[in-house]
Design a protein around this motif. Structure first.
Motif, PDB file in Angstrom:
ATOM      1  N   ILE A  74       0.820  -1.215   0.000  1.00 11.37           N
ATOM      2  CA  ILE A  74       0.000   0.000   0.000  1.00 11.37           C
ATOM      3  C   ILE A  74       0.854   1.265   0.000  1.00 11.37           C
ATOM      4  CG2 ILE A  74      -2.065  -1.125   0.909  1.00 11.37           C
ATOM      5  CD1 ILE A  74      -1.400   0.020   3.678  1.00 11.37           C
ATOM      6  N   GLU A  75       2.040   1.199   0.607  1.00  9.00           N
ATOM      7  CA  GLU A  75       2.926   2.360   0.551  1.00  9.00           C
ATOM      8  C   GLU A  75       3.472   2.575  -0.862  1.00  9.00           C
ATOM      9  OE1 GLU A  75       5.692   1.618   3.757  1.00  9.00           O
ATOM     10  OE2 GLU A  75       4.451   2.753   5.164  1.00  9.00           O
ATOM     11  N   ALA A  76       3.434   1.546  -1.690  1.00  8.67           N
ATOM     12  CA  ALA A  76       3.832   1.657  -3.098  1.00  8.67           C
ATOM     13  C   ALA A  76       2.638   2.065  -3.972  1.00  8.67           C
ATOM     14  CB  ALA A  76       4.425   0.342  -3.586  1.00  8.67           C
ATOM     15  N   LYS A  77       1.564   2.500  -3.320  1.00 11.21           N
ATOM     16  CA  LYS A  77       0.348   2.981  -3.993  1.00 11.21           C
ATOM     17  C   LYS A  77      -0.392   1.882  -4.745  1.00 11.21           C
ATOM     18  CE  LYS A  77       1.942   7.737  -4.508  1.00 11.21           C
ATOM     19  NZ  LYS A  77       2.062   8.880  -5.420  1.00 11.21           N
ATOM     20  N   ALA A  78      -0.275   0.653  -4.264  1.00  7.83           N
ATOM     21  CA  ALA A  78      -0.965  -0.480  -4.886  1.00  7.83           C
ATOM     22  C   ALA A  78      -1.961  -1.068  -3.888  1.00  7.83           C
ATOM     23  CB  ALA A  78       0.038  -1.537  -5.322  1.00  7.83           C
ATOM     24  N   GLU A  79      -2.876  -1.846  -4.397  1.00  6.91           N
ATOM     25  CA  GLU A  79      -3.852  -2.524  -3.547  1.00  6.91           C
ATOM     26  C   GLU A  79      -3.371  -3.930  -3.233  1.00  6.91           C
ATOM     27  OE1 GLU A  79      -7.554  -2.999  -5.670  1.00  6.91           O
ATOM     28  OE2 GLU A  79      -6.562  -3.884  -7.378  1.00  6.91           O
ATOM     29  N   VAL A 100      -7.195  -3.998   0.801  1.00  8.47           N
ATOM     30  CA  VAL A 100      -6.671  -2.756   1.354  1.00  8.47           C
ATOM     31  C   VAL A 100      -6.129  -1.910   0.206  1.00  8.47           C
ATOM     32  CG1 VAL A 100      -5.131  -1.725   3.072  1.00  8.47           C
ATOM     33  CG2 VAL A 100      -6.019  -4.045   3.434  1.00  8.47           C
ATOM     34  N   THR A 101      -6.535  -0.647   0.201  1.00 10.61           N
ATOM     35  CA  THR A 101      -6.134   0.261  -0.867  1.00 10.61           C
ATOM     36  C   THR A 101      -5.697   1.604  -0.290  1.00 10.61           C
ATOM     37  OG1 THR A 101      -8.353   1.178  -1.141  1.00 10.61           O
ATOM     38  CG2 THR A 101      -7.809  -0.731  -2.482  1.00 10.61           C
ATOM     39  N   GLY A 112      -4.244   8.343   3.073  1.00  7.20           N
ATOM     40  CA  GLY A 112      -4.668   7.354   4.061  1.00  7.20           C
ATOM     41  C   GLY A 112      -4.887   6.025   3.377  1.00  7.20           C
ATOM     42  N   TYR A 113      -5.519   5.123   4.112  1.00  7.53           N
ATOM     43  CA  TYR A 113      -5.767   3.777   3.574  1.00  7.53           C
ATOM     44  C   TYR A 113      -7.185   3.356   3.911  1.00  7.53           C
ATOM     45  CZ  TYR A 113      -0.748   4.084   3.277  1.00  7.53           C
ATOM     46  OH  TYR A 113       0.520   4.525   2.996  1.00  7.53           O
ATOM     47  N   HIS A 114      -7.731   2.527   3.044  1.00 12.61           N
ATOM     48  CA  HIS A 114      -9.114   2.077   3.154  1.00 12.61           C
ATOM     49  C   HIS A 114      -9.136   0.559   3.058  1.00 12.61           C
ATOM     50  CE1 HIS A 114     -13.197   1.370   1.329  1.00 12.61           C
ATOM     51  NE2 HIS A 114     -13.510   2.123   2.342  1.00 12.61           N
ATOM     52  N   SER A 115      -9.878  -0.086   3.924  1.00 12.23           N
ATOM     53  CA  SER A 115      -9.950  -1.540   3.893  1.00 12.23           C
ATOM     54  C   SER A 115     -11.398  -2.012   3.954  1.00 12.23           C
ATOM     55  CB  SER A 115      -9.179  -2.135   5.075  1.00 12.23           C
ATOM     56  OG  SER A 115      -9.275  -3.547   5.065  1.00 12.23           O
ATOM     57  N   ASN A 116     -11.741  -2.866   2.998  1.00  9.35           N
ATOM     58  CA  ASN A 116     -13.025  -3.576   3.003  1.00  9.35           C
ATOM     59  C   ASN A 116     -12.715  -5.030   3.283  1.00  9.35           C
ATOM     60  OD1 ASN A 116     -14.668  -1.387   2.186  1.00  9.35           O
ATOM     61  ND2 ASN A 116     -14.064  -1.714   0.066  1.00  9.35           N
TER      62      ASN A 116
END
Length: 174
Positions: A74-79, A100-101, A112-116
């Motif tokens: 996610i820090e590499a801007k990937a999901e 997680v995205t 930030g980050y979003h998780s479903n």
């Protein structure tokens, strides 16, 4: 909030297959939002969790290696998709298939980050349990927590490389 150390109970905290657990964090992994399903299943209130590290629900049987991979991704801007074992405030557990995205602002900057998270099929959980037990055993081979995690991480990456697949492909192939 000071969290009292809770021991796993071995009981599952139930939630339905049609429910989605949602949370959002800041760049440091501190919770900024948790939906009603998150709160009900985890046994926390919004007041308990907002501002706290997402790891407040980390189960001790969850390999740190998977979180290292998650953060790198996610820090590499990937999901990323990952099976995760979480622990409720009373020590009950619940498995999720997490997606997680990163969350981006209008300029494309990660804010930030979003998780479903959904309830995984039981047969998938049965396949991931021995893999996670193996990773935990690798992590435990070295007394230093960080070095143990890195050793298990290298082991996992080597296994995936030998199979010619990435982590997401592996997770979704189970």
């Amino acid at each position: 909030m000071t969290r009292i150390r809770v021991q796993p109970t071995g009981r599952e905290s139930p939630f339905r297959e049609d429910e989605i657990i949602v949370s959002k964090t800041d760049l440091k992994g501190r919770l900024t939002y948790a939906n009603d399903v998150f709160l009900r299943v985890s046994g926390f209130t919004a007041k308990d969790v907002v501002g706290q590290p997402h790891s407040i629900i980390r189960h001790p049987d969850m390999p740190r290696t998977v979180f290292k991979l998650l953060w790198e991704t996610i820090e590499a801007k990937a999901e990323i998709f990952a099976y995760v074992l979480n622990m409720a405030s009373n020590g009950d557990h619940y498995w999720v298939l997490a997606h997680v995205t990163p969350s981006f602002d209008a300029q494309g900057k990660v804010v930030g980050y979003h998780s479903n998270r959904r309830k995984p099929h039981r047969d998938k959980v049965e396949k991931i349990i021995p893999i996670y037990q193996s990773l935990l055993a690798e992590e435990a081979k070295i007394a230093n927590l960080k070095e143990g995690m890195l050793g298990a991480y290298n082991h996992l990456m080597s296994d995936l490389s030998a199979k010619g697949i990435g982590y997401d492909e592996f997770v979704l192939s189970l």
